[in-house]
Design a protein around this motif. Structure first.
Motif: not given
Length: 312
Positions: A152-168
């Motif tokens: 996924f990182l190779n296909k989309h070099p500009d990404i948003i990273i966030k928690p699975v659960h939420g809150g942070r």
């Protein structure tokens, strides 16, 4: 028989204060159940053979059958100050089980129910339901599978990273640019499959938030240079009208999730495409209401006091 609107949360939070101010305009009694205090200044009694229960909060008692509606702001963990839980009744499992009797009462109008609150913890499934409802999503990879994350990182070099659960909070990661050490380390750990995360293609544009309350929709643009506008104390509000089709799809998703109200976050790109990000069944709204002057708390109060099947 005077009916009661129960709020699950703390009196001192802005959302609860705003809502209580509006509820005082109606003829219902208002009680606030702070779950962290359950067993110290709030109590429940239940008789199964009669299907009858009573809730006492700060010396005020109400029968379950007198509770017309419940607004779920936040469930707080129980206070555990006792060293002898078995003797003094501080067993959290027993407390959860006793509260569950209240949460399962079918006659109460829930904004929103315990089932909805639990399902919100599974945001990947929430996104699946949104996609099945023909809402547009950013390209997304959720998990800790190292090979899939790297692809996924190779296909989309500009990404948003966030928690699975939420809150942070979330942050942006660009593979071809230097990153803050914390972000680089976290992204490397996620790419190695060590930490579960939600990775989404970065969508340029602006933030749109819509609050859906039964048949109402309050919407606005939240302009910010930050990746996560919640971190920006200078976020600017602009009025925005959500297209009717998106309002319809948002309500359909709420119905499928069993929600009476919630907030949907969208990303609007430069081409005018709306991307669904998430729907929250217990969103913060006090600051949004202050900067927008939209009557969110007043509408919630009217809906909480409405009879079943009646909308304003």
């Amino acid at each position: 028989m005077r009916q009661t609107v129960l709020i699950i949360g703390k009196v001192e939070t802005p959302e609860v204060r705003h809502l209580m101010q509006q509820l005082t305009r109606h003829s219902y009694r208002i009680l606030v159940l702070d779950t962290s205090r359950f067993g110290s200044d709030s109590f429940i009694s239940y008789e199964p053979e009669r299907a009858s229960g009573w809730l006492r909060v700060n010396h005020e008692e109400v029968a379950f059958k007198q509770i017309h509606s419940v607004f779920w702001d936040q469930f707080y963990p129980f206070n555990t100050n006792n060293d002898q839980p078995g003797i003094h009744g501080n067993n959290p499992h027993d407390k959860y089980s006793l509260l569950e009797v209240l949460f399962q009462q079918p006659h109460i109008r829930w904004f929103n129910s315990v089932t909805v609150m639990r399902s919100h913890k599974c945001k990947p499934w929430q996104l699946t339901l949104a996609a099945q409802g023909d809402l547009r999503l950013p390209a997304t990879c959720i998990g800790n599978h190292p090979d899939r994350v790297r692809l996924f990182l190779n296909k989309h070099p500009d990404i948003i990273i966030k928690p699975v659960h939420g809150g942070r909070f979330t942050y942006r990661f660009r593979k071809d640019q230097d990153q803050a050490p914390h972000h680089t380390g976290q992204a490397s750990a996620q790419a190695a499959g060590q930490e579960p995360a939600t990775l989404q293609q970065y969508i340029g544009g602006t933030n749109i938030r819509s609050y859906l309350i039964d048949d109402y929709c309050f919407c606005g643009e939240l302009q910010s240079s930050y990746v996560d506008f919640r971190e920006d104390s200078h976020t600017r509000y602009r009025p925005h009208t959500l297209p009717d089709e998106l309002v319809r799809q948002g309500r359909a998703l709420m119905l499928r999730l069993g929600m009476h109200w919630g907030a949907i976050d969208w990303r609007l790109d430069e081409q005018g495409h709306y991307y669904f990000l998430e729907i929250n069944p217990a969103p913060r709204f006090a600051h949004f209401e202050t900067i927008s002057q939209l009557p969110i708390a007043a509408t919630l109060a009217r809906c909480l006091c409405a009879k079943a099947g009646v909308s304003f």
